[in-house]
Design a protein around this motif. Sequence first.
Motif, PDB file in Angstrom:
ATOM      1  N   HIS A   1       0.829  -1.214   0.000  1.00 33.93           N
ATOM      2  CA  HIS A   1       0.000   0.000   0.000  1.00 33.93           C
ATOM      3  C   HIS A   1       0.859   1.258   0.000  1.00 33.93           C
ATOM      4  O   HIS A   1       0.465   2.290   0.560  1.00 33.93           O
ATOM      5  N   ALA A   2       2.025   1.178  -0.611  1.00 33.61           N
ATOM      6  CA  ALA A   2       2.910   2.345  -0.689  1.00 33.61           C
ATOM      7  C   ALA A   2       2.457   3.252  -1.816  1.00 33.61           C
ATOM      8  O   ALA A   2       2.115   2.799  -2.911  1.00 33.61           O
ATOM      9  N   SER A   3       2.461   4.537  -1.541  1.00 34.47           N
ATOM     10  CA  SER A   3       2.116   5.507  -2.571  1.00 34.47           C
ATOM     11  C   SER A   3       2.801   6.832  -2.245  1.00 34.47           C
ATOM     12  O   SER A   3       3.096   7.130  -1.081  1.00 34.47           O
ATOM     13  N   GLU A   4       3.051   7.619  -3.268  1.00 30.46           N
ATOM     14  CA  GLU A   4       3.641   8.939  -3.083  1.00 30.46           C
ATOM     15  C   GLU A   4       3.228   9.817  -4.256  1.00 30.46           C
ATOM     16  O   GLU A   4       3.233   9.385  -5.404  1.00 30.46           O
ATOM     17  N   SER A   5       2.874  11.045  -3.957  1.00 29.75           N
ATOM     18  CA  SER A   5       2.516  12.005  -5.000  1.00 29.75           C
ATOM     19  C   SER A   5       3.245  13.310  -4.727  1.00 29.75           C
ATOM     20  O   SER A   5       3.400  13.725  -3.574  1.00 29.75           O
ATOM     21  N   THR A   6       3.693  13.951  -5.803  1.00 27.68           N
ATOM     22  CA  THR A   6       4.460  15.184  -5.693  1.00 27.68           C
ATOM     23  C   THR A   6       3.984  16.177  -6.751  1.00 27.68           C
ATOM     24  O   THR A   6       3.769  15.797  -7.903  1.00 27.68           O
ATOM     25  N   LEU A   7       3.828  17.415  -6.347  1.00 27.06           N
ATOM     26  CA  LEU A   7       3.499  18.497  -7.270  1.00 27.06           C
ATOM     27  C   LEU A   7       4.470  19.649  -7.005  1.00 27.06           C
ATOM     28  O   LEU A   7       4.617  20.105  -5.874  1.00 27.06           O
ATOM     29  N   ARG A   8       5.139  20.097  -8.058  1.00 24.15           N
ATOM     30  CA  ARG A   8       6.070  21.217  -7.919  1.00 24.15           C
ATOM     31  C   ARG A   8       5.781  22.268  -8.975  1.00 24.15           C
ATOM     32  O   ARG A   8       5.629  21.951 -10.157  1.00 24.15           O
ATOM     33  N   LEU A   9       5.702  23.533  -8.536  1.00 27.43           N
ATOM     34  CA  LEU A   9       5.507  24.671  -9.422  1.00 27.43           C
ATOM     35  C   LEU A   9       6.703  25.608  -9.272  1.00 27.43           C
ATOM     36  O   LEU A   9       7.182  25.840  -8.154  1.00 27.43           O
ATOM     37  N   ALA A  10       7.177  26.140 -10.359  1.00 20.15           N
ATOM     38  CA  ALA A  10       8.314  27.063 -10.328  1.00 20.15           C
ATOM     39  C   ALA A  10       8.037  28.243 -11.249  1.00 20.15           C
ATOM     40  O   ALA A  10       7.399  28.093 -12.303  1.00 20.15           O
TER      41      ALA A  10
ATOM     42  N   ARG B   1       9.401  32.650 -12.153  1.00 21.04           N
ATOM     43  CA  ARG B   1      10.320  33.760 -11.935  1.00 21.04           C
ATOM     44  C   ARG B   1       9.518  35.006 -11.613  1.00 21.04           C
ATOM     45  O   ARG B   1       8.545  35.323 -12.295  1.00 21.04           O
ATOM     46  N   LEU B   2       9.920  35.706 -10.567  1.00 17.55           N
ATOM     47  CA  LEU B   2       9.266  36.947 -10.164  1.00 17.55           C
ATOM     48  C   LEU B   2      10.179  38.103 -10.535  1.00 17.55           C
ATOM     49  O   LEU B   2      11.261  38.263  -9.956  1.00 17.55           O
ATOM     50  N   GLY B   3       9.773  38.881 -11.526  1.00 13.58           N
ATOM     51  CA  GLY B   3      10.638  39.943 -12.017  1.00 13.58           C
ATOM     52  C   GLY B   3      11.829  39.341 -12.734  1.00 13.58           C
ATOM     53  O   GLY B   3      11.765  38.240 -13.286  1.00 13.58           O
ATOM     54  N   ASN B   4      12.924  40.053 -12.719  1.00 15.02           N
ATOM     55  CA  ASN B   4      14.117  39.572 -13.415  1.00 15.02           C
ATOM     56  C   ASN B   4      15.110  38.878 -12.502  1.00 15.02           C
ATOM     57  O   ASN B   4      16.038  38.227 -12.975  1.00 15.02           O
ATOM     58  N   ASP B   5      14.902  38.985 -11.165  1.00 13.90           N
ATOM     59  CA  ASP B   5      15.969  38.586 -10.263  1.00 13.90           C
ATOM     60  C   ASP B   5      15.605  37.475  -9.288  1.00 13.90           C
ATOM     61  O   ASP B   5      16.479  36.993  -8.564  1.00 13.90           O
ATOM     62  N   THR B   6      14.349  37.082  -9.212  1.00 11.31           N
ATOM     63  CA  THR B   6      13.927  36.109  -8.204  1.00 11.31           C
ATOM     64  C   THR B   6      13.314  34.879  -8.863  1.00 11.31           C
ATOM     65  O   THR B   6      12.427  34.997  -9.716  1.00 11.31           O
ATOM     66  N   HIS B   7      13.783  33.716  -8.452  1.00 16.05           N
ATOM     67  CA  HIS B   7      13.220  32.438  -8.884  1.00 16.05           C
ATOM     68  C   HIS B   7      12.630  31.736  -7.669  1.00 16.05           C
ATOM     69  O   HIS B   7      13.257  31.704  -6.598  1.00 16.05           O
ATOM     70  N   VAL B   8      11.447  31.156  -7.832  1.00  9.08           N
ATOM     71  CA  VAL B   8      10.724  30.540  -6.715  1.00  9.08           C
ATOM     72  C   VAL B   8      10.210  29.171  -7.145  1.00  9.08           C
ATOM     73  O   VAL B   8       9.753  28.998  -8.293  1.00  9.08           O
ATOM     74  N   SER B   9      10.272  28.207  -6.232  1.00 12.27           N
ATOM     75  CA  SER B   9       9.633  26.907  -6.469  1.00 12.27           C
ATOM     76  C   SER B   9       8.908  26.483  -5.204  1.00 12.27           C
ATOM     77  O   SER B   9       9.356  26.771  -4.086  1.00 12.27           O
ATOM     78  N   VAL B  10       7.776  25.821  -5.385  1.00 14.58           N
ATOM     79  CA  VAL B  10       6.978  25.295  -4.277  1.00 14.58           C
ATOM     80  C   VAL B  10       6.716  23.819  -4.561  1.00 14.58           C
ATOM     81  O   VAL B  10       6.256  23.468  -5.655  1.00 14.58           O
ATOM     82  N   THR B  11       7.019  22.965  -3.579  1.00 15.50           N
ATOM     83  CA  THR B  11       6.831  21.526  -3.745  1.00 15.50           C
ATOM     84  C   THR B  11       5.930  20.996  -2.647  1.00 15.50           C
ATOM     85  O   THR B  11       6.188  21.217  -1.454  1.00 15.50           O
ATOM     86  N   ALA B  12       4.844  20.313  -3.053  1.00 17.81           N
ATOM     87  CA  ALA B  12       3.958  19.619  -2.117  1.00 17.81           C
ATOM     88  C   ALA B  12       4.115  18.128  -2.341  1.00 17.81           C
ATOM     89  O   ALA B  12       4.120  17.663  -3.487  1.00 17.81           O
ATOM     90  N   ASN B  13       4.236  17.376  -1.245  1.00 17.85           N
ATOM     91  CA  ASN B  13       4.505  15.945  -1.344  1.00 17.85           C
ATOM     92  C   ASN B  13       3.731  15.201  -0.266  1.00 17.85           C
ATOM     93  O   ASN B  13       3.628  15.676   0.875  1.00 17.85           O
ATOM     94  N   ALA B  14       3.176  14.057  -0.621  1.00 15.10           N
ATOM     95  CA  ALA B  14       2.477  13.201   0.344  1.00 15.10           C
ATOM     96  C   ALA B  14       2.865  11.755   0.083  1.00 15.10           C
ATOM     97  O   ALA B  14       2.908  11.314  -1.072  1.00 15.10           O
ATOM     98  N   ALA B  15       3.171  11.018   1.145  1.00 11.66           N
ATOM     99  CA  ALA B  15       3.595   9.626   1.006  1.00 11.66           C
ATOM    100  C   ALA B  15       2.997   8.797   2.132  1.00 11.66           C
ATOM    101  O   ALA B  15       2.790   9.290   3.251  1.00 11.66           O
ATOM    102  N   ARG B  16       2.735   7.536   1.830  1.00  9.87           N
ATOM    103  CA  ARG B  16       2.253   6.617   2.853  1.00  9.87           C
ATOM    104  C   ARG B  16       2.761   5.221   2.552  1.00  9.87           C
ATOM    105  O   ARG B  16       3.105   4.888   1.411  1.00  9.87           O
ATOM    106  N   ASP B  17       2.789   4.382   3.603  1.00  3.38           N
ATOM    107  CA  ASP B  17       3.276   3.009   3.481  1.00  3.38           C
ATOM    108  C   ASP B  17       2.664   2.213   4.621  1.00  3.38           C
ATOM    109  O   ASP B  17       2.593   2.695   5.755  1.00  3.38           O
TER     110      ASP B  17
END
Length: 720
Positions: free
Chosen positions: A186-195, A197-213
Motif C-alpha cells: 500500500h505504498a504511494s507517493e505524489s508530488t506536485l512542484r511549481l516554479a 520567476r518573479l521579475g528579473n531577479d527572483t526564482h521561486v519553487s513550491v513543492t507539495a509531497n504526500a507519502a504513505r506506506d
Amino acid sequence: MPSPFRRRQIATCLSLCLLATSAAAQKDNSDDIDSTDYSYPVVITPTRLRQSLADVPASVTVITAETIRRYGITNIPDALRLVPGMAVTKSSGNEYRINYHGTGIVSPRRLNVLIDGVSVYRPALSRVEWAMLPVAMEDIDRIEVTRGPDSASYGPNSMMAVINILTKRPKDVERFTASVNVGSHHASESTLRLATRLGNDTHVSVTANAARDSGYDSAEIRGGQHDSSSVKRLNLRAQTDLSSDTSLELHASITQSRLDQPFNLDSFAQTFPDLSREERQLNLKWTKALSANHELQLRAYHTGADSRQPWQTCWPKIAFHPDVIEVLNRYPELSVALSRGLNFSNFAWRNPPAQADIDKVLAAVASLGGIGPALQEYACGQLNMDVTETRTQLEFQDTYVVSDSLRLVGGLGLRYQEGDSMTFLGGKSNNEVRWLFGHVEYRPSTSLTINLGGYGESNSLGPGTFSPRLAANYHLTESQSVRAVYSKGTRTPDLLEMKGQVAPYFDSVSPSVMGFTTGAPLTLFHGNPDLRPERITAFELGYLVALRQWGMTVDTRAFSERLANLISDYNAEFQGVAANNGSVRLDGLETQANWDLSAGWSGWLGYSYLLNHHASNPVEMSQWSRQSGSLGVSRAFSPRWRGALSHFFASGSGVSERLYERTDVTLTHDFAFGTQPVSALLVMGYLHTPTVNTYVNSIGYVSHSYNSRLSLIGKIRVAF
C-alpha cells in the motif's frame, strides 16, 4: 563457511573491484571562486570548498538525481545502500536505523545528515528522523556522502560520516512537475512542484509531497504488525540576485507525519502509542562576492518540532504506591523481584537494597491487600512521550582564494537549542554552542595537494572539543592519484544523555493509589553531566584512477578507525545512567566505481569488507556487515526506453542480524501525452531475505517480515 552462492557473489564483487571504484558528482557552479580542476568529478561537502575528487581529503560517494531515476530508487535510505560500508536496517515499517560502518543499532547517532549544508540531526534526543526528512525525492539534485570523520568541517556529530542532501535550485527546475507512484504494501507517493520567476531577479519553487506506506506484514511483538506511516511535506525555495555580486536564498518547509507504533513500548498499553509529529524549518543564506577571489556567506536557520505520543495504559497498582516509587527509583532491580511475587530466593542482586527498604515495599504491598491484589489490580491513565525541540543557528563563512596554489575557508557560529519533555527531560532543558572552523588547501606543486583543517567547539553542556584533519593527495599521473588522511572526530552527548531524566509521565491515574494521580512513578534513566564526548581516530590510504577510455572512475581505500568513550548501553545491568563505557576498532577495505562504457551502457559498483573487533560490549557489534555491496547496470535500448538491473547485499554480521539481499529490475519509458513529455517507470523487486531482525538489548531482538518476496512500484511523471 559461506554458501556456494555467497562465495560466487564475493568473487564477483572482488573481481569487479579490481577494475573499478568511486562515485561521480555533477559539475556544479563552475564559475564559483573556489572551483578547481574539472577533469574529475567535483564535490563540496568534505571541506566546504569545491574540490576535485583527486584533491579532496576524504572518500566521497555521490548519488545523482539521474542515478536515482535510472534505478527506480524511491526513498533516501534505499539510495544510501549504494554507499560502501553504509549499514541500513529497516527496523520497522516507518523507522530506519542507519550507521556508517554500523556499531550500535539501538540509537544510531554517529553520523550527521545535512540538507543543503544544514543539519537535520535532532538536538535533544540525538537522532535523525529518516521517514520524516523535509525533502521530496523530486527535489534532490544529488547526495554527497563523506565516508569517514568530517568533524573537522562540521563539528561534533559528524563523527563517522556526513550525508549532505543537495536540492535543485528554483531556476534549474521545470515550471511544472507532477509525479505519482504506487506499489506493494500500500505504498504511494505524489508530488506536485511549481516554479516561476518573479521579475528579473527572483526564482521561486513550491513543492507539495504526500507519502504513505503500510509497513511490514508481520512482527513478532505484542499486537503484531502496526507500523504504517503517512507523511506530508510542503517546501518553498526562493533565490534572489540582490545585485551583480550579492544573492539571497530562502528555504521554508513544514512536515507533518503520523507513524504507527507497536505495543512493545509498553507491555501494559491499552491503545497503540502512535506518534504524530510536525516540524517547521526556515533557512536564509546571504552570499556576497567581494571580488573574484573573495566571498562571504551568512546563514541563519531555525527549526521547531513537536512530537505528540500519548496512549492509555494500565499498570499494577503497586507501581503507583509512593513508598514503592521511592525505593524502586533507587533500586531498579527490585522491580524484577516484585514481578516475581517478592520471591528473593536465588535472586542475584547487583545492588542489594537495605532491609529497611525491603520492609517499606512489603508494607506497601500489605496496604494494598497483599501481593495478589497489588500485582493483579490495575490503575489506568494516559502516558505520553511528547517532545518539543527547537534550534536556532547563525553561521558566518569566509572563502578566499589567495592564489592558484592556496585557498582558504573559515568561519564561526552560534547555536541555541532546547528540548521540552516531561518523560525524557523532566521539563525544559537547553544548551548553547559556539564554534570556529577553518580549512587550508595548499598546492606546493602541480602533483601534490595538502589539506589541513580543524573545528573547535564550546558547548555549555560540558568540555569543548577540537577535531583536526591532515591529508596529502599526490597525483601519480593525470589520471591517477593517491591520498593519505589522518583525522579525528567527536560526538557530543545530547541533552538527554547529559541532563535527561527518562520517567514515563502519567496524567489522570484512576483509581488513585495512595493519592497518586499525576506524575512519573518510575525513573528509568538519569543523565550524567560528567559525560565526555565520544571520539574517533581514523587513518586511510586511498587510490583514485580515471580510466577515461572506458568512461570509468575508480576509488579504493583501506582504513583503520578506533572509537573510544562510546556511550553504548546505559540500560545494561540496571545502571540507569549513561557512561563512557564503550569502545571498538573498525578496519577494512572499500571500493566504489561508476562507468559509462558507451552512449547506452552505464553502471556502478560498491563493495566493503569490514572487521569489527575489540568491541567492549555487544551493543557496539549489534549492526555491522563483514561484507556488503551493491552493483547496478543500466542500458539505453533507444532514446525512449531504458532498463536497469541492480543488486544489494549485506552479510548481517551483527548480534542477531540476518543477511539482507535484494535484486531490482527497472524499466523506464519516455513518451508524449499530447504535447507534454511523460516518463513512466516500473520497478520489480525480489527480496531474497524478507525477515529483518533488530537488536533490542542483551536478552532479545525484534523480527519484522514481509509475506511476499516480490514487490512492484509504478511511477508516472509529467514535467514541462
